[in-house]
Write an enzyme that holds these catalytic residues in place. Sequence first.
Site, PDB file in Angstrom:
ATOM      1  N   TYR A  35       0.573  -1.713   0.065  1.00 11.49           N
ATOM      2  CA  TYR A  35       0.355   0.168   0.007  1.00 11.49           C
ATOM      3  C   TYR A  35       0.378   1.146   0.079  1.00 11.49           C
ATOM      4  O   TYR A  35       1.519   1.790   0.541  1.00 11.49           O
ATOM      5  CB  TYR A  35      -1.406   0.120   1.310  1.00 11.49           C
ATOM      6  CG  TYR A  35      -2.026  -1.057   1.570  1.00 11.49           C
ATOM      7  CD1 TYR A  35      -3.466  -1.204   0.187  1.00 11.49           C
ATOM      8  CD2 TYR A  35      -1.852  -2.350   2.409  1.00 11.49           C
ATOM      9  CE1 TYR A  35      -4.016  -2.538   1.138  1.00 11.49           C
ATOM     10  CE2 TYR A  35      -2.655  -3.515   2.757  1.00 11.49           C
ATOM     11  CZ  TYR A  35      -3.559  -2.984   1.810  1.00 11.49           C
ATOM     12  OH  TYR A  35      -4.344  -4.323   1.455  1.00 11.49           O
ATOM     13  N   TRP A  41      -9.558   6.269   5.899  1.00  9.70           N
ATOM     14  CA  TRP A  41      -9.655   5.767   7.307  1.00  9.70           C
ATOM     15  C   TRP A  41      -7.947   5.721   7.570  1.00  9.70           C
ATOM     16  O   TRP A  41      -7.975   5.272   8.929  1.00  9.70           O
ATOM     17  CB  TRP A  41     -10.476   5.004   7.652  1.00  9.70           C
ATOM     18  CG  TRP A  41     -11.049   3.688   7.011  1.00  9.70           C
ATOM     19  CD1 TRP A  41      -9.843   2.986   6.295  1.00  9.70           C
ATOM     20  CD2 TRP A  41     -12.060   2.558   7.348  1.00  9.70           C
ATOM     21  NE1 TRP A  41     -10.449   2.123   6.218  1.00  9.70           N
ATOM     22  CE2 TRP A  41     -11.258   1.736   6.991  1.00  9.70           C
ATOM     23  CE3 TRP A  41     -12.858   2.704   8.200  1.00  9.70           C
ATOM     24  CZ2 TRP A  41     -12.549   0.096   6.872  1.00  9.70           C
ATOM     25  CZ3 TRP A  41     -13.146   1.698   8.910  1.00  9.70           C
ATOM     26  CH2 TRP A  41     -13.079   0.012   7.790  1.00  9.70           C
ATOM     27  N   ASP A  42      -7.219   5.354   6.875  1.00 13.22           N
ATOM     28  CA  ASP A  42      -5.811   4.318   7.850  1.00 13.22           C
ATOM     29  C   ASP A  42      -5.004   5.363   8.696  1.00 13.22           C
ATOM     30  O   ASP A  42      -4.746   5.164   9.201  1.00 13.22           O
ATOM     31  CB  ASP A  42      -5.463   4.024   6.694  1.00 13.22           C
ATOM     32  CG  ASP A  42      -5.612   2.965   5.987  1.00 13.22           C
ATOM     33  OD1 ASP A  42      -6.745   2.865   5.161  1.00 13.22           O
ATOM     34  OD2 ASP A  42      -4.790   1.674   5.910  1.00 13.22           O
ATOM     35  N   GLY A 171     -14.653   0.732   3.203  1.00 15.51           N
ATOM     36  CA  GLY A 171     -13.491   0.285   4.168  1.00 15.51           C
ATOM     37  C   GLY A 171     -13.273  -1.802   3.999  1.00 15.51           C
ATOM     38  O   GLY A 171     -12.716  -1.768   4.711  1.00 15.51           O
ATOM     39  N   ASP A 173     -14.209  -4.129   1.780  1.00 14.86           N
ATOM     40  CA  ASP A 173     -13.737  -4.560   0.300  1.00 14.86           C
ATOM     41  C   ASP A 173     -14.971  -5.307  -0.335  1.00 14.86           C
ATOM     42  O   ASP A 173     -15.497  -4.844  -0.706  1.00 14.86           O
ATOM     43  CB  ASP A 173     -12.682  -4.432  -0.661  1.00 14.86           C
ATOM     44  CG  ASP A 173     -11.704  -3.357   0.245  1.00 14.86           C
ATOM     45  OD1 ASP A 173     -12.345  -2.536   0.448  1.00 14.86           O
ATOM     46  OD2 ASP A 173     -10.617  -3.618  -0.304  1.00 14.86           O
ATOM     47  N   TYR A 371      -9.348 -12.448   3.534  1.00 20.03           N
ATOM     48  CA  TYR A 371      -9.727 -10.972   3.258  1.00 20.03           C
ATOM     49  C   TYR A 371     -10.766 -10.759   4.487  1.00 20.03           C
ATOM     50  O   TYR A 371     -10.833 -10.453   5.593  1.00 20.03           O
ATOM     51  CB  TYR A 371      -9.942 -10.238   2.144  1.00 20.03           C
ATOM     52  CG  TYR A 371      -9.090  -9.125   2.034  1.00 20.03           C
ATOM     53  CD1 TYR A 371      -7.744  -8.117   2.371  1.00 20.03           C
ATOM     54  CD2 TYR A 371      -9.470  -8.006   0.760  1.00 20.03           C
ATOM     55  CE1 TYR A 371      -7.235  -7.181   2.375  1.00 20.03           C
ATOM     56  CE2 TYR A 371      -8.964  -6.810   0.417  1.00 20.03           C
ATOM     57  CZ  TYR A 371      -7.632  -6.315   1.391  1.00 20.03           C
ATOM     58  OH  TYR A 371      -7.459  -5.142   1.071  1.00 20.03           O
ATOM     59  N   TRP A 372     -11.405  -9.377   3.663  1.00 16.26           N
ATOM     60  CA  TRP A 372     -12.303  -9.121   4.497  1.00 16.26           C
ATOM     61  C   TRP A 372     -14.205  -9.977   4.642  1.00 16.26           C
ATOM     62  O   TRP A 372     -15.076  -9.719   5.072  1.00 16.26           O
ATOM     63  CB  TRP A 372     -13.770  -7.654   4.192  1.00 16.26           C
ATOM     64  CG  TRP A 372     -12.498  -6.500   4.386  1.00 16.26           C
ATOM     65  CD1 TRP A 372     -11.880  -5.623   3.310  1.00 16.26           C
ATOM     66  CD2 TRP A 372     -11.941  -6.388   5.698  1.00 16.26           C
ATOM     67  NE1 TRP A 372     -11.058  -5.164   3.687  1.00 16.26           N
ATOM     68  CE2 TRP A 372     -11.186  -4.960   5.338  1.00 16.26           C
ATOM     69  CE3 TRP A 372     -12.729  -6.362   7.339  1.00 16.26           C
ATOM     70  CZ2 TRP A 372     -10.926  -4.398   6.812  1.00 16.26           C
ATOM     71  CZ3 TRP A 372     -12.305  -5.252   7.809  1.00 16.26           C
ATOM     72  CH2 TRP A 372     -11.525  -4.174   7.409  1.00 16.26           C
ATOM     73  N   GLU A 415      -2.096  -7.156   9.517  1.00 18.47           N
ATOM     74  CA  GLU A 415      -3.036  -6.677   8.135  1.00 18.47           C
ATOM     75  C   GLU A 415      -4.764  -7.349   8.866  1.00 18.47           C
ATOM     76  O   GLU A 415      -5.033  -6.824   9.214  1.00 18.47           O
ATOM     77  CB  GLU A 415      -3.533  -6.958   6.688  1.00 18.47           C
ATOM     78  CG  GLU A 415      -4.432  -6.078   6.190  1.00 18.47           C
ATOM     79  CD  GLU A 415      -3.923  -6.446   4.883  1.00 18.47           C
ATOM     80  OE1 GLU A 415      -2.755  -6.628   4.277  1.00 18.47           O
ATOM     81  OE2 GLU A 415      -4.651  -5.435   3.752  1.00 18.47           O
TER      82      GLU A 415
END
Length: 450
Positions: A35, A41-42, A171, A173, A371-372, A415
């Site tokens: 990244y 938002w990070d 946010g 994804d 991931y999400w 992460e």
Amino acid sequence: MENTLPTDDQVIQACKEILANNKKHDYTVPAGGLYPHQWLWDSCFIAIGLAHYDIEGAMQEIRSLLRGQWSNGMLPNMIFADGDIHRRDRNIWQSWRNAHAPDHVATSGITQPPMLAEAIVRIGQKLKKVEQRSWYQDMYPALLAYHEWLYRERDPHNEGLVLLIHPWESGLDNSPPWIDQLHMHSKPLWVTIVEKFKLDTLAVLFRRDTKHVPPGQRVSNIDALLYFTIIQRLKRKNWDIEKILSRSHFTFQDLTFNCILIRANQHLETIAKTIGHRIPEDLLSHMKKSEEALESLWDGFYKQYYSRTFITHKLVKEPSIATLMPLYAGCIDKERADELVKLLKNPKYFSTEYPVPSVPINSTWYKELGYWQGPTWINTNWLIIDGLQRYGFRDESRDLSKKTVALVSEHGPAEYFSAKSGKPGGAHQFSWSASLTIDLIQQLNKDTEG
Ligand code: GLC
């Protein structure tokens, strides 16, 4: 040799080092390599941790975010790094097609959850009265413009719920509600063909993330193609919301985003009050409406909140970490909050060895490191902890804070982590995991002293 865990001080020290390493110029990247730009938002989550030991750095993090603000108030989810190697990223978006985009920095054309007000207030809490006032005075115009933009452009029917035009704006994804809907409503024929003939592996050539992280931990190639087609569509409309909404573009009233906005509105009021500003009536009435509108996302049968599509108002009944975000919004009644805490404590749902999974473990979507779609993330835990505290769920919030810190003590600020085994995934030195761990340790210590 005995494997002892590091002390809190050692964890804090390691987290600070990671944040220092990830700092580029006057902002902090989420993780080197994977990244390379600044994310909205990070940077807010990063500033919350920095505020504990480097208040100037925290302020600089937020000020650097505002470089990217558009003249209509929009805050982009990404501000691109300079340099030839990032030209391709800047060109994919071409923010300069829109007259409101800033002249000297290239940005994306979409936003991300409005954590800005929270970050401003967390910094403010560390300042003496006079400095706090001047910090708030400094930040207020940009914050106000952002909230006004959100309602003006993203709540066209004055419903109190803002709509999103790309999953990245949430946010989260590839969270199930989004992916489910995109496949149903936003899949061009060519992507269907690519999927059918399994040509999607070609997409790997264009992906940066899978060069750094095993593909099984990221969004699928087909989903990545869907994201890309949406960007192309939005870009053809020059990032102009009127043109975008006049076409049948898929739009979503996202639960997480709206919960964060509701909390951000409460912070905006605190800031305005401190500096003696009156929030414009029009915005105030939108803000009030948002708190009421959250109730329209409640489903009495499943006893939980969901996102819904903007056009049909149909609730998308796929549970995810968003399910718990109304705790953070703070405007739901205690009875509803109790229902959400039941889900948090249910071992079939969110109560795992390393909570809180981004998708309940009994969901067909659940993937351990997807991931999400399964792993535990430090930022969503932080939001839930903050909500639990404000509702007075003291034991639950302490328990979750301790488990969150333990994950990072054991594995470093990755992460995301498997909610079942704690195994780390994604980037291994992830900025918001580091900064929010610093914040959680400080809070836990303060609690013990108190
Ligand atoms: C991913 C995450 C998003 C985050 C960004 C940078 O896109 O889904 O929430 O802001 O990476 O860390």
